[in-house]
Design a protein around this motif. Structure first.
Motif, PDB file in Angstrom:
ATOM      1  N   ARG A  89      -2.170  -3.397  -5.183  1.00  0.00           N
ATOM      2  CA  ARG A  89      -1.355  -2.310  -4.639  1.00  0.00           C
ATOM      3  C   ARG A  89      -0.050  -2.885  -4.116  1.00  0.00           C
ATOM      4  O   ARG A  89      -0.059  -3.806  -3.300  1.00  0.00           O
TER       5      ARG A  89
ATOM      6  N   ILE B 230       3.536  -1.903  -2.168  1.00  0.00           N
ATOM      7  CA  ILE B 230       4.146  -0.880  -1.326  1.00  0.00           C
ATOM      8  C   ILE B 230       5.546  -1.315  -0.920  1.00  0.00           C
ATOM      9  O   ILE B 230       5.881  -2.503  -0.981  1.00  0.00           O
TER      10      ILE B 230
ATOM     11  N   TRP C 105      -0.080  -5.125  -0.723  1.00  0.00           N
ATOM     12  CA  TRP C 105      -0.860  -4.579   0.387  1.00  0.00           C
ATOM     13  C   TRP C 105      -2.316  -4.941   0.137  1.00  0.00           C
ATOM     14  O   TRP C 105      -2.966  -4.418  -0.750  1.00  0.00           O
TER      15      TRP C 105
ATOM     16  N   ILE D 232       5.027   3.557   5.428  1.00  0.00           N
ATOM     17  CA  ILE D 232       4.935   3.214   4.016  1.00  0.00           C
ATOM     18  C   ILE D 232       5.830   4.204   3.287  1.00  0.00           C
ATOM     19  O   ILE D 232       5.620   5.412   3.336  1.00  0.00           O
TER      20      ILE D 232
ATOM     21  N   ILE E 135       4.310   3.774  -2.718  1.00  0.00           N
ATOM     22  CA  ILE E 135       3.249   2.972  -3.321  1.00  0.00           C
ATOM     23  C   ILE E 135       3.619   2.826  -4.779  1.00  0.00           C
ATOM     24  O   ILE E 135       3.831   3.818  -5.478  1.00  0.00           O
TER      25      ILE E 135
END
Length: 176
Positions: free
Chosen positions: A2, A4, A125, A161, A164
């Motif tokens: 992931r 971000i 992340w 955040i 993503i």
């Protein structure tokens, strides 16, 4: 994996105590007063809000005033200000920022308020532990047994955040 990006919204007003903040505040106010003349030639509007509401195209003031702070942002050397990891180190890097006028008054400097929104470079992340994000540079940890150095950054007001990033599918798996 992931990826971000984080966004930090730094609000600067008359109560600023750090010298960088005070310079941004003062110079953006001077530039606002200068640029506002183009949208308010008869001085019929006193505040940024009034100018924005009554004068077509006045939203350009955000961009026009931003020129006064570009040099100060360059002084940060692409390091996101104020946000540190749990060891007290500034580690977040940014490539993009956006300047925004929040409020201002042509006759009362104390009402001048601006924001600089910083968007971080992509981060890996790994996890969330309590109110801390466990992140690393996006380019680290390529091998299965590779050691990845991480940072723990606390979620706090004005830090969020922003996006993503979904990596593109691995085309090599479909090549067989």
């Amino acid at each position: 994996m992931r990826l971000i990006t984080l966004c930090y919204r730094k609000i600067i007003d008359a109560t600023a105590t750090r010298s960088w903040d005070q310079l941004v505040w003062a110079d953006s106010y001077a530039e606002f007063r200068l640029q506002a003349q183009n949208f308010n030639p008869g001085q019929q509007h006193r505040s940024f809000g009034e100018i924005l509401h009554f004068v077509p195209g006045a939203e350009r003031l955000h961009f026009l005033v931003s020129g006064a702070v570009n040099g100060y942002v360059q002084q940060l050397n692409e390091r996101l200000p104020d946000i540190t990891d749990n060891l007290g180190r500034q580690f977040l890097r940014f490539k993009r920022f956006q300047f925004e006028l929040i409020n201002s008054d042509l006759q009362d400097k104390s009402k001048h308020q601006v924001a600089v929104n910083f968007v971080s470079e992509p981060l890996r992340w790994h996890d969330t532990v309590g109110t801390f994000l466990v992140v690393s540079e996006a380019s680290t940890g390529a091998g299965a047994a590779a050691e990845t150095l991480t940072h723990m950054v606390q979620l706090q007001p004005f830090l969020s955040i922003y996006s993503i990033l979904t990596p593109a599918p691995d085309d090599s798996a479909n090549a067989r």
